[in-house]
Structure formats: C-alpha cells, structure tokens
Design a protein around this motif. Structure first.
Motif, PDB file in Angstrom:
ATOM      1  N   LEU A  27       0.886  -1.182   0.095  1.00  0.00           N
ATOM      2  CA  LEU A  27       0.214   0.020  -0.153  1.00  0.00           C
ATOM      3  C   LEU A  27       0.937   1.211   0.121  1.00  0.00           C
ATOM      4  O   LEU A  27       0.393   2.297  -0.550  1.00  0.00           O
ATOM      5  CB  LEU A  27      -1.023  -0.090   1.047  1.00  0.00           C
ATOM      6  CG  LEU A  27      -2.144  -1.228   1.036  1.00  0.00           C
ATOM      7  CD1 LEU A  27      -2.775  -1.136   2.406  1.00  0.00           C
ATOM      8  CD2 LEU A  27      -2.897  -0.812  -0.051  1.00  0.00           C
ATOM      9  N   GLY A  30       1.946   1.815  -3.060  1.00  0.00           N
ATOM     10  CA  GLY A  30       0.755   1.901  -4.118  1.00  0.00           C
ATOM     11  C   GLY A  30       0.257   3.108  -4.657  1.00  0.00           C
ATOM     12  O   GLY A  30      -0.594   3.194  -5.430  1.00  0.00           O
ATOM     13  N   THR A  32       1.876   4.595  -6.722  1.00  0.00           N
ATOM     14  CA  THR A  32       2.252   4.558  -8.256  1.00  0.00           C
ATOM     15  C   THR A  32       1.923   3.094  -8.802  1.00  0.00           C
ATOM     16  O   THR A  32       1.820   2.363  -8.223  1.00  0.00           O
ATOM     17  CB  THR A  32       3.701   4.588  -8.228  1.00  0.00           C
ATOM     18  OG1 THR A  32       4.596   3.653  -7.727  1.00  0.00           O
ATOM     19  CG2 THR A  32       4.400   5.889  -7.849  1.00  0.00           C
ATOM     20  N   GLU A  33       1.630   3.043 -10.150  1.00  0.00           N
ATOM     21  CA  GLU A  33       1.417   1.815 -10.601  1.00  0.00           C
ATOM     22  C   GLU A  33       2.763   0.781 -10.770  1.00  0.00           C
ATOM     23  O   GLU A  33       3.693   1.138 -10.417  1.00  0.00           O
ATOM     24  CB  GLU A  33       0.886   1.894 -12.212  1.00  0.00           C
ATOM     25  CG  GLU A  33      -0.030   2.922 -12.276  1.00  0.00           C
ATOM     26  CD  GLU A  33      -0.534   3.425 -13.900  1.00  0.00           C
ATOM     27  OE1 GLU A  33      -0.179   2.560 -14.704  1.00  0.00           O
ATOM     28  OE2 GLU A  33      -1.169   4.215 -14.235  1.00  0.00           O
ATOM     29  N   LEU A  34       2.183  -0.160 -10.667  1.00  0.00           N
ATOM     30  CA  LEU A  34       3.263  -1.580 -10.662  1.00  0.00           C
ATOM     31  C   LEU A  34       4.237  -1.295 -11.558  1.00  0.00           C
ATOM     32  O   LEU A  34       3.659  -0.990 -12.945  1.00  0.00           O
ATOM     33  CB  LEU A  34       2.798  -2.768 -10.282  1.00  0.00           C
ATOM     34  CG  LEU A  34       1.974  -3.104  -9.158  1.00  0.00           C
ATOM     35  CD1 LEU A  34       1.640  -4.725  -8.949  1.00  0.00           C
ATOM     36  CD2 LEU A  34       2.699  -2.789  -7.829  1.00  0.00           C
ATOM     37  N   LEU A  42       4.018 -10.141  -8.759  1.00  0.00           N
ATOM     38  CA  LEU A  42       2.636 -10.472  -8.228  1.00  0.00           C
ATOM     39  C   LEU A  42       1.923 -11.663  -9.092  1.00  0.00           C
ATOM     40  O   LEU A  42       1.442 -12.441  -8.417  1.00  0.00           O
ATOM     41  CB  LEU A  42       1.718  -9.295  -8.538  1.00  0.00           C
ATOM     42  CG  LEU A  42       0.322  -9.209  -8.245  1.00  0.00           C
ATOM     43  CD1 LEU A  42       0.371  -9.616  -6.523  1.00  0.00           C
ATOM     44  CD2 LEU A  42      -0.427  -7.796  -8.348  1.00  0.00           C
TER      45      LEU A  42
ATOM     46  N   ASN B  84       0.138   9.027 -12.432  1.00  0.00           N
ATOM     47  CA  ASN B  84      -0.475   7.374 -12.109  1.00  0.00           C
ATOM     48  C   ASN B  84      -1.936   7.423 -12.275  1.00  0.00           C
ATOM     49  O   ASN B  84      -2.496   8.353 -11.600  1.00  0.00           O
ATOM     50  CB  ASN B  84       0.418   6.935 -11.105  1.00  0.00           C
ATOM     51  CG  ASN B  84       1.675   6.513 -10.946  1.00  0.00           C
ATOM     52  OD1 ASN B  84       2.138   5.432 -11.369  1.00  0.00           O
ATOM     53  ND2 ASN B  84       2.392   7.746 -10.563  1.00  0.00           N
ATOM     54  N   ASP B  85      -2.357   6.383 -12.796  1.00  0.00           N
ATOM     55  CA  ASP B  85      -3.933   6.206 -13.004  1.00  0.00           C
ATOM     56  C   ASP B  85      -4.313   5.716 -11.451  1.00  0.00           C
ATOM     57  O   ASP B  85      -4.167   4.558 -11.445  1.00  0.00           O
ATOM     58  CB  ASP B  85      -4.171   5.494 -14.100  1.00  0.00           C
ATOM     59  CG  ASP B  85      -5.761   5.304 -14.455  1.00  0.00           C
ATOM     60  OD1 ASP B  85      -6.362   5.495 -13.611  1.00  0.00           O
ATOM     61  OD2 ASP B  85      -5.927   5.251 -15.534  1.00  0.00           O
ATOM     62  N   VAL B  88      -5.994   1.993 -11.766  1.00  0.00           N
ATOM     63  CA  VAL B  88      -4.979   1.087 -11.966  1.00  0.00           C
ATOM     64  C   VAL B  88      -4.199   0.812 -10.569  1.00  0.00           C
ATOM     65  O   VAL B  88      -4.145  -0.259 -10.123  1.00  0.00           O
ATOM     66  CB  VAL B  88      -3.762   1.416 -12.925  1.00  0.00           C
ATOM     67  CG1 VAL B  88      -2.611   0.365 -12.835  1.00  0.00           C
ATOM     68  CG2 VAL B  88      -4.423   1.536 -14.137  1.00  0.00           C
ATOM     69  N   VAL B  89      -4.031   2.168  -9.771  1.00  0.00           N
ATOM     70  CA  VAL B  89      -3.088   1.889  -8.472  1.00  0.00           C
ATOM     71  C   VAL B  89      -4.090   1.352  -7.531  1.00  0.00           C
ATOM     72  O   VAL B  89      -3.829   0.356  -7.039  1.00  0.00           O
ATOM     73  CB  VAL B  89      -2.912   3.253  -8.036  1.00  0.00           C
ATOM     74  CG1 VAL B  89      -2.318   3.238  -6.506  1.00  0.00           C
ATOM     75  CG2 VAL B  89      -1.736   3.871  -8.879  1.00  0.00           C
ATOM     76  N   GLU B  92      -4.465  -2.451  -8.395  1.00  0.00           N
ATOM     77  CA  GLU B  92      -3.506  -3.258  -7.898  1.00  0.00           C
ATOM     78  C   GLU B  92      -3.056  -3.653  -6.707  1.00  0.00           C
ATOM     79  O   GLU B  92      -2.823  -4.767  -6.144  1.00  0.00           O
ATOM     80  CB  GLU B  92      -1.932  -2.672  -8.534  1.00  0.00           C
ATOM     81  CG  GLU B  92      -2.064  -2.792 -10.005  1.00  0.00           C
ATOM     82  CD  GLU B  92      -0.853  -2.261 -10.837  1.00  0.00           C
ATOM     83  OE1 GLU B  92      -0.460  -2.406 -12.207  1.00  0.00           O
ATOM     84  OE2 GLU B  92      -0.382  -1.014 -10.088  1.00  0.00           O
ATOM     85  N   GLN B  93      -3.466  -2.373  -6.013  1.00  0.00           N
ATOM     86  CA  GLN B  93      -3.584  -2.675  -4.182  1.00  0.00           C
ATOM     87  C   GLN B  93      -4.379  -3.506  -3.788  1.00  0.00           C
ATOM     88  O   GLN B  93      -4.063  -4.377  -2.891  1.00  0.00           O
ATOM     89  CB  GLN B  93      -4.026  -1.163  -3.680  1.00  0.00           C
ATOM     90  CG  GLN B  93      -2.790   0.044  -3.670  1.00  0.00           C
ATOM     91  CD  GLN B  93      -3.497   1.226  -3.133  1.00  0.00           C
ATOM     92  OE1 GLN B  93      -4.496   1.537  -3.246  1.00  0.00           O
ATOM     93  NE2 GLN B  93      -2.415   2.103  -2.469  1.00  0.00           N
ATOM     94  N   LYS B 148      -4.392  -1.225 -18.615  1.00  0.00           N
ATOM     95  CA  LYS B 148      -3.140  -0.425 -18.794  1.00  0.00           C
ATOM     96  C   LYS B 148      -2.780  -0.431 -20.178  1.00  0.00           C
ATOM     97  O   LYS B 148      -2.075   0.356 -20.809  1.00  0.00           O
ATOM     98  CB  LYS B 148      -2.056  -1.392 -17.881  1.00  0.00           C
ATOM     99  CG  LYS B 148      -2.268  -0.751 -16.339  1.00  0.00           C
ATOM    100  CD  LYS B 148      -1.171  -1.789 -15.566  1.00  0.00           C
ATOM    101  CE  LYS B 148       0.249  -0.844 -15.417  1.00  0.00           C
ATOM    102  NZ  LYS B 148       0.689  -1.572 -14.240  1.00  0.00           N
TER     103      LYS B 148
END
Lengths: 59, 177
Positions: A27, A30, A32-34, A42, B84-85, B88-89, B92-93, B148
């Motif tokens: 988190l 988190g 930023t995008e991965l 992941l 950053n979008d 998406v963030v 992913e979290q 993405k």
C-alpha cells in the motif's frame, strides 16, 4: 476457551504479523502503478498459490 | 525525544495499524469496550460501521485479521502520485491485499480445523476461496493488464467490476466469521 483455541488465536496473530509488513509495503508503494517487474512478481505469487497445501481444496 | 522521533521514522504506519489491531482484539476479548471515537482518532473511522455490522455474529481472530486487512486498505487510500492512474493503482492494491488476506485466512483455517473456532461456516467460506479465489485474482490481473494496455471506458468498467468483486468477497467473508 480451550487450549487449542488459544493456540489458534496465537497462530492467527502470528500469521497476521507475517502478512502485515507485506500488505503495508504494497500500500505504501501503491501510490504508483506497478512496474513490469513488480507485476511479474505479483503474477508469480498468484500462480504459486495453487501449490500451497492450505490452498488445496481437499474435503 | 529526537532519538524517539528518529526511531519512529518510517514505523508510524506499522505502529498505528498495530494499535488498531490490539484495540479491536481487546474489544473482542471483552477486555474493554471499543469506542468508535477512538477508532476515528486512530484514523479508522470507516471501520466503526463495518464492526457494528459484525456485532451480532460471533467474532474471532480471523475476523480481526480480515478487519486488519480492510483497515489497512483504508489506511492505504491515500493520494496517487502524479502521472499514475488511480484506477490502476487501486486495482493493484486491492489485488495484492486480497491475495495476502485470502492466503492468511486459508493458512489459519487449514492449521486450526480441529479447534472450535473453525466452524462449518468458516470452513465453507474457506472452501469457496479455495475453489475460486485464484480465478478472482487472475481475473482482476487480466482486467488490469487490459486496461493498462488500452485505457478505454469499457476496459475501465471491467477492471472496476473485478475490483469490486474482490472487495465484496472480503466483506462477505467477514459475515461468516
């Protein structure tokens, strides 16, 4: 409460304490995008779940 | 004091989450009465309503573990870095935290099946996660990758649906614990 239940509670606390740093790290980063590398990591973790004994359907 | 602040640097989130979990754990054990204002002060105001919904069911440690994960999800809802979008963030979290939550819950259920804490309902939820959990996670990952690659409204809607499914599954699991 039985001894087994107390052991189970301690076990839950231990499992949670192992997971917490991973979750918080996810988190914290988190914001930023991965990256592609993090995405691959992941995906690999998800793919590896099915081989874990506690993920086997069993009975 | 300076040494203390230096020591706490980078550990404050862990400390607050740990305090929240200890506070909820103590409340569930009957050591004290959980006060929603204190949860609010700790920054977990949203958890108060979730916990209120659990008041009529028997709670146990896995529920607290799930609360912890949801609580962390709440803590994690902070700003997204520029460029950053947020969709998406967030996806992913949620995927990563869901995976860790499912894994923690299944590990605990597997190890403690012989205790009175793993009831039939708890086992049923665990089995459902074993049957479909990986598929749910993979679906969320595929939707994330598709969005993405092509950030269209349709792909965004698919991704948001996949994320909502994961979020709902964690919330639903709580009802049975």
């Amino acid at each position: 409460m039985t001894g087994a239940e107390i052991v189970a509670i301690v076990d839950a606390v231990l499992i949670l304490s192992q997971k917490l740093p991973v979750v918080i790290k996810a988190l914290k980063s988190g914001a930023t995008e991965l990256t592609p590398e993090q995405e691959a990591e992941l995906d690999a973790k998800i793919a590896a779940l099915k081989d874990q004994p506690h993920w086997k359907l069993g009975e | 004091m300076k040494e203390l602040l230096t020591f706490l640097d980078g550990k404050k989130t862990y400390l607050i989450v740990a305090l929240g979990i200890v506070y909820l754990f103590g409340g569930d054990q009957g050591w004290w009465v959980v006060n929603e204002n204190i949860l609010g002060i700790l920054g977990f105001g949203g958890l108060a309503s979730a916990r209120a919904g659990m008041a009529k069911v028997k709670t146990n440690v896995p529920a607290i573990a799930l609360c912890g994960a949801i609580l962390v999800l709440g803590v994690g809802c902070k700003g997204v870095a520029p460029g950053n979008d947020p969709v998406v963030v967030r996806a992913e979290q949620v995927t990563e935290v869901s995976m860790e939550t499912f894994d923690a819950f299944l590990r605990w259920e597997y190890r403690n099946r012989d205790t009175g804490l793993v009831t039939g309902d708890v086992h049923a939820v665990a089995q459902e996660i074993r049957r479909s959990g990986i598929d749910w996670l993979v679906t969320a990952r595929e939707a994330t990758k598709a969005y993405k690659q092509h950030r269209t409204e349709a792909n965004k809607a698919n991704l948001e649906t996949a994320v909502r499914v994961l979020e709902a599954l964690i919330r639903d699991a709580q009802k049975y614990l």
